[in-house]
Design a protein around this motif. Structure first.
Motif, PDB file in Angstrom:
ATOM      1  N   UNK A 264      14.649  -0.393  -5.376  1.00  0.00           N
ATOM      2  CA  UNK A 264      15.924  -0.118  -6.030  1.00  0.00           C
ATOM      3  C   UNK A 264      17.071  -0.123  -5.024  1.00  0.00           C
ATOM      4  N   UNK A 265      16.779   0.328  -3.801  1.00  0.00           N
ATOM      5  CA  UNK A 265      17.800   0.279  -2.767  1.00  0.00           C
ATOM      6  C   UNK A 265      18.199  -1.149  -2.437  1.00  0.00           C
ATOM      7  N   UNK A 266      17.196  -2.043  -2.347  1.00  0.00           N
ATOM      8  CA  UNK A 266      17.492  -3.451  -2.064  1.00  0.00           C
ATOM      9  C   UNK A 266      18.264  -4.089  -3.211  1.00  0.00           C
ATOM     10  N   UNK A 267      17.911  -3.752  -4.443  1.00  0.00           N
ATOM     11  CA  UNK A 267      18.620  -4.317  -5.604  1.00  0.00           C
ATOM     12  C   UNK A 267      20.077  -3.854  -5.603  1.00  0.00           C
ATOM     13  N   UNK A 268      20.295  -2.585  -5.353  1.00  0.00           N
ATOM     14  CA  UNK A 268      21.664  -2.049  -5.360  1.00  0.00           C
ATOM     15  C   UNK A 268      22.526  -2.698  -4.282  1.00  0.00           C
ATOM     16  N   UNK A 269      21.889  -3.062  -3.171  1.00  0.00           N
ATOM     17  CA  UNK A 269      22.633  -3.648  -2.061  1.00  0.00           C
ATOM     18  C   UNK A 269      22.908  -5.134  -2.284  1.00  0.00           C
ATOM     19  N   UNK A 270      21.934  -5.866  -2.815  1.00  0.00           N
ATOM     20  CA  UNK A 270      22.058  -7.328  -2.919  1.00  0.00           C
ATOM     21  C   UNK A 270      22.562  -7.769  -4.283  1.00  0.00           C
ATOM     22  N   UNK A 271      22.045  -7.157  -5.356  1.00  0.00           N
ATOM     23  CA  UNK A 271      22.383  -7.613  -6.715  1.00  0.00           C
ATOM     24  C   UNK A 271      22.649  -6.413  -7.624  1.00  0.00           C
ATOM     25  N   UNK A 272      23.771  -5.728  -7.423  1.00  0.00           N
ATOM     26  CA  UNK A 272      24.053  -4.546  -8.259  1.00  0.00           C
ATOM     27  C   UNK A 272      24.230  -4.880  -9.736  1.00  0.00           C
ATOM     28  N   UNK A 273      24.448  -6.158 -10.043  1.00  0.00           N
ATOM     29  CA  UNK A 273      24.629  -6.550 -11.439  1.00  0.00           C
ATOM     30  C   UNK A 273      23.330  -6.748 -12.185  1.00  0.00           C
ATOM     31  N   UNK A 274      22.199  -6.632 -11.500  1.00  0.00           N
ATOM     32  CA  UNK A 274      20.900  -6.787 -12.136  1.00  0.00           C
ATOM     33  C   UNK A 274      20.507  -5.496 -12.862  1.00  0.00           C
ATOM     34  N   UNK A 275      19.907  -5.664 -14.044  1.00  0.00           N
ATOM     35  CA  UNK A 275      19.460  -4.521 -14.836  1.00  0.00           C
ATOM     36  C   UNK A 275      17.930  -4.445 -14.756  1.00  0.00           C
ATOM     37  N   UNK A 276      17.421  -3.270 -14.402  1.00  0.00           N
ATOM     38  CA  UNK A 276      15.970  -3.080 -14.294  1.00  0.00           C
ATOM     39  C   UNK A 276      15.368  -2.926 -15.686  1.00  0.00           C
ATOM     40  N   UNK A 277      14.456  -3.853 -16.057  1.00  0.00           N
ATOM     41  CA  UNK A 277      13.801  -3.811 -17.359  1.00  0.00           C
ATOM     42  C   UNK A 277      12.413  -3.175 -17.282  1.00  0.00           C
ATOM     43  N   UNK A 278      11.770  -3.347 -16.137  1.00  0.00           N
ATOM     44  CA  UNK A 278      10.426  -2.787 -15.979  1.00  0.00           C
ATOM     45  C   UNK A 278      10.123  -2.651 -14.497  1.00  0.00           C
ATOM     46  N   UNK A 279       9.500  -1.528 -14.146  1.00  0.00           N
ATOM     47  CA  UNK A 279       9.024  -1.304 -12.790  1.00  0.00           C
ATOM     48  C   UNK A 279       7.788  -0.425 -12.894  1.00  0.00           C
ATOM     49  N   UNK A 280       6.623  -0.974 -12.537  1.00  0.00           N
ATOM     50  CA  UNK A 280       5.396  -0.197 -12.664  1.00  0.00           C
ATOM     51  C   UNK A 280       4.221  -0.875 -12.017  1.00  0.00           C
TER      52      UNK A 280
ATOM     53  N   UNK B  22       0.825  -1.215   0.000  1.00  0.00           N
ATOM     54  CA  UNK B  22       0.000   0.000   0.000  1.00  0.00           C
ATOM     55  C   UNK B  22       0.856   1.261   0.000  1.00  0.00           C
ATOM     56  N   UNK B  23       2.169   1.109  -0.102  1.00  0.00           N
ATOM     57  CA  UNK B  23       3.049   2.269  -0.141  1.00  0.00           C
ATOM     58  C   UNK B  23       2.834   3.064  -1.425  1.00  0.00           C
ATOM     59  N   UNK B  24       3.146   4.358  -1.374  1.00  0.00           N
ATOM     60  CA  UNK B  24       3.097   5.175  -2.578  1.00  0.00           C
ATOM     61  C   UNK B  24       4.079   4.617  -3.604  1.00  0.00           C
ATOM     62  N   UNK B  25       3.741   4.764  -4.877  1.00  0.00           N
ATOM     63  CA  UNK B  25       4.538   4.152  -5.939  1.00  0.00           C
ATOM     64  C   UNK B  25       5.989   4.611  -5.903  1.00  0.00           C
ATOM     65  N   UNK B  26       6.222   5.914  -5.694  1.00  0.00           N
ATOM     66  CA  UNK B  26       7.599   6.413  -5.697  1.00  0.00           C
ATOM     67  C   UNK B  26       8.376   5.933  -4.483  1.00  0.00           C
ATOM     68  N   UNK B  27       7.690   5.790  -3.336  1.00  0.00           N
ATOM     69  CA  UNK B  27       8.368   5.311  -2.117  1.00  0.00           C
ATOM     70  C   UNK B  27       8.758   3.843  -2.293  1.00  0.00           C
ATOM     71  N   UNK B  28       7.816   3.026  -2.797  1.00  0.00           N
ATOM     72  CA  UNK B  28       8.108   1.605  -2.979  1.00  0.00           C
ATOM     73  C   UNK B  28       9.214   1.418  -4.017  1.00  0.00           C
ATOM     74  N   UNK B  29       9.183   2.188  -5.098  1.00  0.00           N
ATOM     75  CA  UNK B  29      10.209   2.073  -6.130  1.00  0.00           C
ATOM     76  C   UNK B  29      11.588   2.383  -5.557  1.00  0.00           C
ATOM     77  N   UNK B  30      11.654   3.400  -4.699  1.00  0.00           N
ATOM     78  CA  UNK B  30      12.934   3.749  -4.079  1.00  0.00           C
ATOM     79  C   UNK B  30      13.437   2.633  -3.166  1.00  0.00           C
ATOM     80  N   UNK B  31      12.514   2.016  -2.403  1.00  0.00           N
ATOM     81  CA  UNK B  31      12.892   0.922  -1.508  1.00  0.00           C
ATOM     82  C   UNK B  31      13.375  -0.293  -2.301  1.00  0.00           C
TER      83      UNK B  31
END
Length: 522
Positions: free
Chosen positions: A364-380, A353-362
């Motif tokens: 992306x933060x987890x991806x950068x910390x755990x799997x920086x080699x992953x490329x984001x193809x879609x987020x919506x 139920x988080x706002x879209x921009x808040x959840x997207x930031x969270x």
């Protein structure tokens, strides 16, 4: 122009009697008609330029190459050619009609007969208008039916995320471990109710399913016994919001069990378990007489533990439901083909139920910390993905509706123009009728009857043509028949109403004629 020509017979014959040659009269007609048609073409080119620029800016980001839409020189050249051709052709028709007239041609009967030609042309306009309006109506009905389609899951408050490893040659064990760590991190983010992985995310451009021949215990194998296999994580039912109809969903204890449990959808149960309870039944990939375990994606038998509602695959709301099997990816052997398919991309559905921009930031933060080699193809948002799946049909509907409205407008103008000129030609006749006792309503009926004749003559073949056009568009229709009665009745009503409105002013003008003034002028 043809209707006006009838009224110009006296003028042209006087010019001819005074010595004007036919070629000079034709030259005058060509100059007048070409000027009208070319001026109209210039205005039309300006409108087309503005409309194309608007479409390019409005839809350039939604549809491939729409940003390249433009009014090209060859289109303008064809527009100019058609305008000149129309002006010259109309002039020739008018000139030949005038040349055939004699002094006796000025009778009301002959003028009325001559006015039938533009009436026939208006009927053709009405015919073509019916075709466009019926197609538009069928598209509207299709759009309404698509909006009523049951998704089988709850897309509200669901965010979809698609990741691709920058190194496609990475070790499958490492890929599986990375995907699992990301999933656990997403599940434990504040404000996240549930998260799942799924290779066949609905309305995703990156959905991956594996279609395989399927053996069902207690049923003889047939050639068309196939099903789509989608790999999901344990929390699939809760996170996706898919409706559980029978049995149970996956539980964490399944991950350590040797017996592989699967979920099936309603379409699978209907095809393979029409008269049996599917829970507890065993299914497996079909193996031919010479096949080995290496020839099938997954050799181990699986047990049905639950049945879920049909879920749409791809982004087509009108697509039929295919038999589907959901396999828990943590129960798959790491070396199986199914596991390899699962590791081709990491696709997540996160319910929050988080706002879209808040959840997207969270996220992306987890991806950068755990799997920086992953490329984001879609987020919506999945709701936005569902809405966008209708964009192409919505665009087609708007285009056809625009064309249909313009055709209806042109037909109405045609009806009005022909009737108005017919009243002008028949002033003497109407005046005599009024003197001889015809009522004002009778004069009105004289005009409205002429309008009704033009509209009905065009309406009947128009509905037949619309049926033929609709048959060629059956692949674009959903939940509606090509002979949909609501669409046909609605189209006929709109066309008749437009014809009636177009005839009001000429009919009123005929009713208000002063017979004394008319006869005195004659």
């Amino acid at each position: 122009q043809i209707a006006r020509a009838v009224g110009r017979v006296p003028e042209v014959m006087i010019r001819s009697a005074l010595g004007a040659p036919f070629a000079r009269l034709l030259q005058q007609l060509v100059a007048e008609n070409v000027l009208v048609s070319v001026t109209s073409a210039v205005l039309a080119g300006g409108v087309a330029y503005g409309a194309t620029a608007w479409m390019s800016s409005a839809y350039g980001e939604q549809f491939t190459r729409f940003d390249e839409l433009e009014v090209r020189p060859e289109v303008l050249a064809m527009l100019g050619f058609l305008a000149i051709l129309l002006g010259v052709t109309t002039s020739l028709v008018v000139a030949l009609k005038i040349r055939r007239q004699t002094q006796a041609a000025f009778s009301t009967r002959t003028m009325t007969r001559a006015s039938r030609v533009p009436g026939v042309l208006v009927a053709v306009q009405v015919c073509l208008t019916c075709v466009l309006l019926v197609v538009c109506g069928l598209f509207v009905r299709t759009f309404q039916q698509l909006q009523k389609v049951g998704l089988g899951f709850d897309p509200h408050n669901v965010t979809t995320l698609v990741l691709m490893p920058s190194n496609q040659q990475q070790d499958p064990e490492l890929a599986r471990e990375t995907d699992t760590r990301l999933l656990n991190a997403f599940e434990h983010l504040p404000g996240v109710a549930a998260a799942t992985m799924q290779t066949a995310l609905p309305f995703s451009n990156y959905a991956v399913t594996l279609r395989g021949t399927t053996d069902v215990t207690g049923r003889a194998f047939q050639k068309d016994d196939t099903a789509d296999y989608s790999m999901v994580s344990t929390n699939f039912v809760t996170a996706s919001g898919i409706h559980l109809l029978r049995g149970r969903s996956f539980v964490p204890a399944d991950e350590s069990r040797a017996n592989v449990g699967v979920l099936i959808n309603r379409a699978f149960a209907r095809k393979y378990f029409a008269h049996r309870d599917p829970i507890g039944q065993v299914i497996r990939f079909h193996r031919g007489p010479k096949d080995t375990d290496a020839d099938v994606p997954f050799s181990q038998p699986t047990t049905v533990v639950g049945m879920v509602e049909n879920e749409l695959e791809g982004d087509n709301l009108g697509a039929p439901y295919a038999p589907m099997v959901y396999v828990n990816n943590l129960q798959l052997p790491r070396a199986s083909m199914l596991s390899m398919v699962f590791n081709m991309s990491a696709q997540y559905a996160i319910r929050s139920t988080l706002a879209a921009n808040v959840l997207a930031s969270e996220l992306r933060g987890a991806i950068k910390k755990i799997a920086p080699g992953m490329v984001e193809m879609h987020l919506g948002s999945m709701q936005e993905d569902v809405a966008q799946s209708l964009n192409q049909r919505r665009l087609a509907l708007r285009l056809v509706a625009g064309f249909g409205f313009m055709a209806l407008l042109l037909s109405s103008i045609g009806v009005y123009g022909v009737l108005a000129h017919s009243v002008a030609l028949r002033r003497r006749e109407i005046g005599i009728r009024l003197v001889l006792g015809c009522s004002r309503s009778g004069a009105t009926q004289l005009v409205t009857r002429q309008a009704a004749t033009m509209v009905i003559v065009g309406l009947l073949p128009g509905l037949v043509g619309a049926w033929a056009a609709a048959r060629t568009l059956r692949s674009m229709l959903f939940g509606v028949d090509v002979l949909d009665p609501m669409t046909l009745i609605g189209t006929a009503s709109v066309v008749l109403l437009a014809g009636f409105v177009a005839s009001l002013w000429p009919a009123l003008h005929a009713a208000l004629l002063d017979p004394a003034d008319t006869l005195r002028m004659e």
